[in-house]
Design a protein around this motif. Sequence first.
Motif, PDB file in Angstrom:
ATOM      1  N   PHE A 228     -36.542 -60.605 -20.881  1.00  0.00           N
ATOM      2  CA  PHE A 228     -37.052 -61.832 -21.808  1.00  0.00           C
ATOM      3  C   PHE A 228     -37.589 -62.914 -20.512  1.00  0.00           C
ATOM      4  O   PHE A 228     -36.512 -63.232 -19.641  1.00  0.00           O
ATOM      5  N   PRO A 229     -38.805 -63.422 -20.599  1.00  0.00           N
ATOM      6  CA  PRO A 229     -38.999 -64.155 -19.353  1.00  0.00           C
ATOM      7  C   PRO A 229     -38.535 -65.511 -18.922  1.00  0.00           C
ATOM      8  O   PRO A 229     -38.627 -66.047 -17.893  1.00  0.00           O
ATOM      9  N   GLU A 230     -37.787 -66.190 -19.995  1.00  0.00           N
ATOM     10  CA  GLU A 230     -36.930 -67.362 -19.714  1.00  0.00           C
ATOM     11  C   GLU A 230     -35.463 -67.093 -19.095  1.00  0.00           C
ATOM     12  O   GLU A 230     -34.952 -68.214 -18.677  1.00  0.00           O
ATOM     13  N   ILE A 231     -35.263 -65.917 -18.863  1.00  0.00           N
ATOM     14  CA  ILE A 231     -33.782 -65.883 -18.306  1.00  0.00           C
ATOM     15  C   ILE A 231     -33.957 -66.064 -16.621  1.00  0.00           C
ATOM     16  O   ILE A 231     -34.857 -65.660 -16.063  1.00  0.00           O
ATOM     17  N   GLY A 232     -33.021 -66.984 -16.325  1.00  0.00           N
ATOM     18  CA  GLY A 232     -32.752 -67.255 -15.123  1.00  0.00           C
ATOM     19  C   GLY A 232     -31.777 -66.617 -14.097  1.00  0.00           C
ATOM     20  O   GLY A 232     -31.896 -66.500 -12.834  1.00  0.00           O
ATOM     21  N   GLU A 233     -30.637 -66.287 -14.888  1.00  0.00           N
ATOM     22  CA  GLU A 233     -29.570 -65.706 -14.083  1.00  0.00           C
ATOM     23  C   GLU A 233     -28.925 -64.442 -15.122  1.00  0.00           C
ATOM     24  O   GLU A 233     -28.898 -64.900 -16.377  1.00  0.00           O
ATOM     25  N   VAL A 234     -28.546 -63.295 -14.657  1.00  0.00           N
ATOM     26  CA  VAL A 234     -27.992 -62.391 -15.606  1.00  0.00           C
ATOM     27  C   VAL A 234     -26.610 -62.426 -15.122  1.00  0.00           C
ATOM     28  O   VAL A 234     -26.006 -62.076 -13.728  1.00  0.00           O
ATOM     29  N   LEU A 235     -25.456 -62.719 -15.949  1.00  0.00           N
ATOM     30  CA  LEU A 235     -24.329 -62.880 -15.754  1.00  0.00           C
ATOM     31  C   LEU A 235     -23.392 -61.611 -15.972  1.00  0.00           C
ATOM     32  O   LEU A 235     -22.650 -61.219 -14.993  1.00  0.00           O
ATOM     33  N   VAL A 236     -23.634 -61.057 -17.058  1.00  0.00           N
ATOM     34  CA  VAL A 236     -22.937 -59.779 -17.364  1.00  0.00           C
ATOM     35  C   VAL A 236     -23.753 -58.786 -18.106  1.00  0.00           C
ATOM     36  O   VAL A 236     -24.588 -59.060 -18.923  1.00  0.00           O
ATOM     37  N   THR A 237     -23.822 -57.562 -17.963  1.00  0.00           N
ATOM     38  CA  THR A 237     -24.452 -56.638 -18.994  1.00  0.00           C
ATOM     39  C   THR A 237     -23.715 -55.283 -18.867  1.00  0.00           C
ATOM     40  O   THR A 237     -23.046 -54.875 -17.841  1.00  0.00           O
ATOM     41  N   GLY A 238     -23.663 -54.818 -20.226  1.00  0.00           N
ATOM     42  CA  GLY A 238     -23.033 -53.572 -20.505  1.00  0.00           C
ATOM     43  C   GLY A 238     -23.548 -52.981 -21.575  1.00  0.00           C
ATOM     44  O   GLY A 238     -24.770 -53.084 -21.983  1.00  0.00           O
ATOM     45  N   ASP A 239     -22.677 -51.999 -22.341  1.00  0.00           N
ATOM     46  CA  ASP A 239     -23.230 -51.378 -23.185  1.00  0.00           C
ATOM     47  C   ASP A 239     -23.288 -51.873 -24.705  1.00  0.00           C
ATOM     48  O   ASP A 239     -24.188 -51.549 -25.503  1.00  0.00           O
ATOM     49  N   LYS A 240     -22.636 -52.947 -24.693  1.00  0.00           N
ATOM     50  CA  LYS A 240     -22.335 -53.943 -26.033  1.00  0.00           C
ATOM     51  C   LYS A 240     -22.879 -55.169 -25.892  1.00  0.00           C
ATOM     52  O   LYS A 240     -23.114 -55.905 -27.139  1.00  0.00           O
ATOM     53  N   LYS A 241     -23.269 -55.611 -24.593  1.00  0.00           N
ATOM     54  CA  LYS A 241     -23.224 -57.186 -24.528  1.00  0.00           C
ATOM     55  C   LYS A 241     -23.969 -57.356 -23.263  1.00  0.00           C
ATOM     56  O   LYS A 241     -23.919 -56.777 -22.257  1.00  0.00           O
ATOM     57  N   ALA A 242     -24.888 -58.453 -23.303  1.00  0.00           N
ATOM     58  CA  ALA A 242     -25.677 -58.832 -22.132  1.00  0.00           C
ATOM     59  C   ALA A 242     -25.294 -60.537 -22.176  1.00  0.00           C
ATOM     60  O   ALA A 242     -25.646 -61.248 -23.007  1.00  0.00           O
ATOM     61  N   SER A 243     -24.863 -60.962 -21.195  1.00  0.00           N
ATOM     62  CA  SER A 243     -24.737 -62.654 -20.956  1.00  0.00           C
ATOM     63  C   SER A 243     -25.611 -63.005 -20.014  1.00  0.00           C
ATOM     64  O   SER A 243     -25.542 -62.576 -18.737  1.00  0.00           O
ATOM     65  N   VAL A 244     -26.411 -64.040 -20.141  1.00  0.00           N
ATOM     66  CA  VAL A 244     -27.577 -64.533 -19.087  1.00  0.00           C
ATOM     67  C   VAL A 244     -27.477 -66.016 -19.264  1.00  0.00           C
ATOM     68  O   VAL A 244     -26.910 -66.701 -20.207  1.00  0.00           O
TER      69      VAL A 244
END
Length: 583
Positions: A228-244
């Motif tokens: 997604f082009p508006e993401i500035g920082e990826v905090l967490v990514t996994g099998d069930k969740k992504a926090s940005v």
Amino acid sequence: MEGKRLSNKEVVTTLKEILAAMEVKGVNPFRIRAYQNAVSILDNLTVSIYDLWQNKRIREIPGVGEGIESHLNELFSTGKVQEFENIKEDLPEGMFSLIGLRGVGAKRAFKLAVSFKLNDRKTALDKLKDNAQKGNVRTLEGFGEKIEKAILEAIEEQKMTKNSKVRFLLPQAEQIVNRITSYMKKCKYVDEIEAAGSFRRRNPTIGDLDIPVSTTNSKETIKYFLKFPEIGEVLVTGDKKASVVLKNDVQVDLRVSTPQAYGSMLQYFTGSKQHNIILRNYALNKGMSLSEYGIKKGGITKEFSNEKDFYNEIGLPYIPPEIRHGNYEIEAADKNKLPKLINLKDIKGDMHMHTILSDGVNTIEEMVEAAAMLGYEYIGISDHAPSIQSRGLGTVLKIVNDTRRKINEINELQDKVKVLYGYEVNILVDNTLGLPDDILNNLDYVIAGVHASFNQDKKTVTERILTAMENPYVNIISHPSGRMLNERDPIDPDWNKIFDTARDKNIILEINGQPSRLDLPDDLIKSAIEWGVKLIIGSDAHSTDELLFMKYGIENARRGWASKDNILNTLSYERFVKELKSR
């Protein structure tokens, strides 16, 4: 009770600091959990905690028990809590300036403050920044270069955690949600997507965004989201969740589910936390265990693709998201006493709008045409009343007569929308109204509202509003609490007296749909309904586009348990006018 008036932000900051101190001191985890729940709920309140305290209604706040109530009593009475002072006594003051920095929790803040002697709140951030730039943070046990870099970035960019940021108003949050959901719907693996959390409950202000997604391929869906082009920082990514964190500093948590379990996940992440706690206990009494994956009974977890089936499985009817406050809705559902909440389609007219005759941008004719497009039967033109003091009585009388003539002509030339003529009149600081009675008498209706001097004490501001209600020509009190979300706290009248007088004098209280107001607040809407007060929803539109703000007023009314029968502008034109003139 008078006490020391503290803003919600001041109260929440105090509780967050003592919560941090408790975590550092290793206080009983159950007590910490109680404070975490209370802080979460208090942080999302859109009504004054101080006002609730003054009216002895603190215990009505979900999550506030006897202990927290006692501490709030002491805080408002004396300005401090002695037990809090004792717990914080030997902790470095600088640690509390670090609470809120991204990635810095209570124990990490304490370790940094002790290690670098951060004993002054005012200088703590600068000293920490200096040590991070020198590479001293990475040498501490449990930190390292990556954490040091993250802390330095957080300080330099002033990125605060989601609990410390200014919360967005609903329209701003909607724009972000719409861009995300529009983007995600282009992914071939996405089945359903809907923003949950406070956004779905239509809370007046929104912090972070929780977005559950129903998908047939979790891995590819998350991979697609991370582009997604508006993401500035990826905090967490996994099998069930992504926090940005987006470039506008909004945190977004995307969670994926199978289509078969999507209803369970949507319910869980819609919340509120207190609603889910009470619901979980309700289910446990029936031998069921709830989770984001479904309902477990007898060792078997049953999945649910929609929320209605989820609630029905527990033995409850569907509970609308707007009333999932954790405040009697489950008890009401259990007794089949949930209200049938009002919907936008129930509205027949809008009585609060402004034109170019005051501070609006459209003509009366344009507002009428826009109202006709919305299917309204009637509207009220309620510009801010012209000032006799600045314009003179003769000029004001001419304005009134000319406007009356124009509205009569509009009513004669079209029959789609009935147009009523009123003014929004200031309730002045000396308790008088901004126009004299001999002018008010010639209007179809009068809205009165407080627009200045918001810092009066309870007795004075109560008398100010009550005096306006006594005027025989006043029909409606606009935006009664005077709050401006994220900008100004509400005024502090005796609401019991306001409701009592409104009911007895047939005064209508407004639910203002301006997103920056949403006033009455939802808890006062519920109280007004219990008092038997007449309510009306107004857009307070200053343009034709803003007539659509009615939907936000509707959502706020739903949060206050309002049904169609509680709102006067759901009535037909004839019945509405009869109610308007019932004074």
